[in-house]
Design an enzyme around this catalytic site. Structure first.
Site, PDB file in Angstrom:
ATOM      1  N   CYS A   5      32.455 -30.387 -26.612  1.00 28.94           N
ATOM      2  CA  CYS A   5      31.659 -29.869 -25.501  1.00 28.94           C
ATOM      3  C   CYS A   5      30.422 -30.759 -25.384  1.00 28.94           C
ATOM      4  CB  CYS A   5      31.267 -28.426 -25.836  1.00 28.94           C
ATOM      5  SG  CYS A   5      30.192 -27.638 -24.640  1.00 28.94           S
TER       6      CYS A   5
ATOM      7  N   GLU B  38      24.273 -34.971 -32.324  1.00 33.88           N
ATOM      8  CA  GLU B  38      23.027 -35.304 -31.616  1.00 33.88           C
ATOM      9  C   GLU B  38      22.224 -36.359 -32.365  1.00 33.88           C
ATOM     10  OE1 GLU B  38      20.721 -31.723 -31.120  1.00 33.88           O
ATOM     11  OE2 GLU B  38      21.273 -30.954 -33.077  1.00 33.88           O
TER      12      GLU B  38
ATOM     13  N   ASP C 174      18.788 -34.697 -27.752  1.00 33.44           N
ATOM     14  CA  ASP C 174      18.377 -35.415 -28.955  1.00 33.44           C
ATOM     15  C   ASP C 174      19.107 -36.746 -29.103  1.00 33.44           C
ATOM     16  OD1 ASP C 174      16.320 -33.935 -30.281  1.00 33.44           O
ATOM     17  OD2 ASP C 174      17.782 -32.342 -30.559  1.00 33.44           O
TER      18      ASP C 174
END
Ligand code: PEP
Ligand code: MG
Length: 580
Positions: free
Chosen positions: A507, A436, A460
């Protein structure tokens, strides 16, 4: 001919859907301003102090009741908001000045008003979404004490109506579910405010932050609320009313259609199965997701167990919460993310942390690595819960390989501690990380040699890549989860995951994974699984049925490789048109 008074006003559509109803403008829409007398008291300071103490005690008891009720209903997140408010009622930095003002001869109302206004001015000056939420809490708690000093409780009711307010306090929002209103519109409030989170969870169509709302809406006006567009229409013309009545009928049909997909597998047009996981903040959410057919829990945000409380949850309490999730997942995988406090998620036990850039500051894994005792306690609880099912551990906000290695070494220490205590410890528990931070995506090949899986956190990743605060409406245009910069970072991560000796799973678990127009693009870029809140599952399943994965791959590659901005805009518009 009668004058057409139809008036359209824009705000933030924080909870989608359409509602049509009569405006309910509660008398207390302006409570705080109305009660803002700062007069000198006719009573003695002792009498005023006694009135203040009594109102304070009554407010505490009410908050306690509210918390208890919400906890019982499994709404731990909402309950935490009121726990934080209760702490405010004990804060001597606030109570001291109020008592001093009373001792100088001000009425309890006047003293409360003066001090709270000073607090509000500080938060309002800060202007951040977190400060806005704290300001909302201050207003909420102020009107509660004011009411307990003499005024009556808030009166907000009328089935099927649209509640119109300057700002809805969290305690009033918590009550909405029982009042069967059709929608909510407010003058203040941002997209990540407590009110926004609560109405989203209720599925109540809502528009917040409509400037000058109360000067234009009267109690009883007919209002159309469009939570998807972020618009309200006051006194709609017959033509507009007809259009929206049809939309409303369509919405009812759609909700029924989505309900029919619950429990079904996620399949593409040509029958390829896609792994869909669930995002949760509290254990109680797990059952609903598994009942909806989720393949497991892709993101358990454990920080919610730590928020709004005075003491840290100990190993036992954490073990109990994590075990409940693992057991409710009935053998399906559960990815437990370690603490992601900081940014806009605060906890009182670290004291007051003042940072000029909280999202770039002491947050998530940075806190855990600086507080190894706290981190190992959490890890021990997770490792113990792993004995009950298929558990994976995930570290948030990892920026460097050193951080991951450090976190992993503390994880191994926690395992050794448990073994030394004579506890059963599973030999292999996968350890992964959130991708992120742009640096992590760019260096994904280095990370892929160390970690067992990646989970891309676009909430993020987008804010850090575009330098656009995820909760700031003023920069929302820049916050584009479909931007080629983001797609390229996701593609780099997916490619790195598959190009090393060990192929690891990727994912995507940010909000964009749960939206068809972005989630399907991410699948096209090589993401293996999508993780999202329960409500998004049927929406993604329905969209998937219309595409095969090769189409998603072609569209995402074309957008990611757009040679210039105009081509990007054109391809983007074409892709979005396929979801209308
Ligand atoms: C993300 O950043 O996308 C994410 C899933 O984490 P959070 O929203 O909790 O920061
Ligand atoms: Mg995140």
């Amino acid at each position: 001919m009668p004058e057409n008074k139809e008036l359209r006003m824009k705000g933030l559509g924080v909870s989608s859907g359409v509602a049509i109803g009569r405006a309910i403008v509660p008398v207390n829409a302006r409570t705080f301003e109305r009660a803002a007398e700062s007069g000198v008291s006719v009573r003695t300071p002792q009498e005023e102090e006694a009135r203040f103490c009594e109102a304070l005690e009554r407010s505490k008891a009410q908050l306690n009741d509210l918390q208890g009720r919400l906890n019982q209903e499994g709404k731990v997140k909402e309950a935490a908001i009121f726990e934080a408010q209760s702490l405010f009622l004990e804060d001597q930095e606030v109570l001291g000045p109020i008592r001093k003002a009373i001792a100088k001869g001000l009425s309890a109302e006047g003293a409360l008003n003066n001090v709270m206004n000073r607090c509000l001015a500080v938060f309002e000056k800060m202007g951040t979404p977190a400060a806005e939420r704290q300001a909302a809490d201050v207003r909420d708690i102020t009107s509660r004490i004011m009411n307990n000093l003499g005024g009556g409780p808030a009166e907000v009711s009328q089935k099927g109506g649209i509640l119109v307010a300057r700002e809805l306090a969290p305690s009033e929002t918590a009550d909405l579910e029982n009042r069967e209103i059709a929608g909510l519109v407010t003058e203040r409030g941002g997209s990540t405010s407590h009110t926004a989170l609560m109405v989203q969870a209720m599925g109540l169509p809502s528009v917040l932050g409509v400037a000058n709302l109360l000067t234009h809406v009267e109690d009883g006006d007919l209002v159309i609320l469009d939570g998807t567009k972020g618009e309200i229409i006051i006194d709609p013309s017959p033509e507009t009313l007809l259009i929206y009545s049809e939309i409303l009928a369509e919405q009812r049909k759609e909700r029924a259609e989505l309900k029919a997909l619950r429990g079904k597998k996620a399949l593409s047009k040509n029958g390829e199965e896609v792994k869909l996981l669930g995002n949760i903040a509290i254990p109680e959410e797990t059952k609903r997701l598994i009942d909806f057919g989720a393949d497991g829990i892709g993101l358990y945000r454990t920080e919610f167990l730590f928020m709004g409380r005075k003491e840290l949850p100990d190993e036992e309490e954490q073990y109990e919460a994590y075990s409940r999730v693992v057991l409710a997942a009935r053998g399906k995988e559960v990815t437990i993310r370690t603490l992601d406090l900081g940014g806009d998620k605060f906890s009182t036990f670290f004291g007051k942390i003042r940072e000029s850039n909280p999202f770039l500051g002491w947050r998530a894994i940075r806190i855990s690595l600086d507080r190894p005792e706290l981190f190992r306690t959490q890890l021990r609880a997770i490792i113990r819960a792993a004995n009950l099912g298929d558990v994976r551990v995930m570290f948030p906000m990892v920026a460097t390989v050193e951080e991951f290695r450090h976190a992993k070494s503390l994880f191994l220490e926690a395992k050794a501690e448990l073994a030394a205590r004579g506890e059963k410890v599973k030999e292999f528990i996968p350890c992964g990380m959130m991708v992120e931070i742009p640096a992590a995506a760019v260096m994904a090949d280095h990370f892929a040699r160390q970690v067992d899986f990646f989970s891309i956190g676009t909430n993020d990743l987008v804010q850090y890549s575009m330098a656009a605060d995820r909760g700031n409406a003023k920069v929302a245009k820049l916050y584009d989860a479909m931007h080629p910069a983001i797609l390229r970072l996701i593609r780099m991560t997916a490619q790195a995951a598959k190009s090393g000796e060990r192929k690891i799973e990727v994912c995507s678990c940010g909000a964009a994974a749960g939206k068809p127009e972005t989630g399907l693009l991410y699948l096209g870029l090589g993401v293996d699984a999508l993780s999202m809140p329960a409500e998004a599952h049927s929406v993604i399943k329905r969209a998937l049925l219309k595409f095969d994965l090769e189409e998603c791959r072609k569209a995402s590659e074309a957008i990611a490789d757009a040679p210039d901005f105009d081509t990007y805009k054109k391809l983007r518009a074409e892709w979005l048109a396929r979801f209308e």
